[in-house]
Design an enzyme around this catalytic site. Sequence first.
Site, short mmCIF file in Angstrom:
data_model
loop_
_atom_site.label_atom_id
_atom_site.label_comp_id
_atom_site.label_asym_id
_atom_site.label_seq_id
_atom_site.Cartn_x
_atom_site.Cartn_y
_atom_site.Cartn_z
CG HIS A 160 28.58 -20.98 -29.29
ND1 HIS A 160 28.19 -21.48 -30.55
CD2 HIS A 160 27.92 -21.67 -28.44
CE1 HIS A 160 26.94 -22.13 -30.15
NE2 HIS A 160 26.85 -22.46 -29.04
CB CYS A 216 30.58 -18.72 -35.64
SG CYS A 216 29.37 -20.10 -35.89
#
Length: 293
Positions: A160, A216
């Site tokens: 992440h 991301c």
Amino acid sequence: PAGAMTTAFREVIAKHKTASFHFLIDAMRKFLKAQRFSQVPQLSSEHFLNLDRCFMPEAEPPSPAPAVPSKAPVRKALSIGINYLCLKPGHGQLSGCINDSDTMIGIVKKVFKFEDSQICRLRDDRSDMMPTRANIMAALRWLTHGAGPGDELFLHYSGHGGQTRDSSGDEVSGKDDTLIPCDFQTAGQIIDDDLYSQVVQPLPRGCRLWVVLDCCHSGTALDLPFKVQVSPNGRSVKCSKTAAKRVPSPSRCPADVIMISGCKDDQTSADVQAGSLGTSAAAGAMTTAFAHC
């Protein structure tokens, strides 16, 4: 009377004899705009052009002598894959990041000829390799510790990525990009300021670092000053300097640091499900694309 473009060239080069290609064309545009001319000077070249080089070669200051290695070159690679097995499926748990790490380690061994002894790995399905915040920071220190001229370093992260409010005031966007360790709920995230100071800033001239971030919000996750953008058809490339920070950065790193990231700062990175794009297991789209090159 004189041509506006010639006048602009004369004004700039007379005051800045060591002007780089980039400085010259930018200063000429600003001069013409200030004089209310709408024309925009263009710069073209038959070959690849280093825009930091002096426009007039004889005016270029002597280049510093290449750093001489004081020891045999060192090679190190660090790969981090986090599936967030501490979270429930559907609530932030991922499925392909450890597979991405497997893929990248295979690449650095097969293509770049790294040895097992030169590779450090963190993954959250092994209790002795957990990618906690503390372990990630320690692994980053291992990667850059003692780096010297001629050394080659490789960093891969799949997991992440996030954004958080910029508390130091150095980001024009007001947000820091982050990497998210497996214990983020208690230990917090790793902001781009810390990544730059830990991974980039310590490196000396003559050292090279490759970074691949499959997460991301990773477009400027290392706070590097230049960005390369490829046109949609792949036929042209634009290299630009990133927006100036509101708070000046420390002195720039003299090493060669190259980062490929999965997306822009305001985008998310996609997953590839097993069986898609020729993959036999779940993986990150960016790592899969890199492996297919």
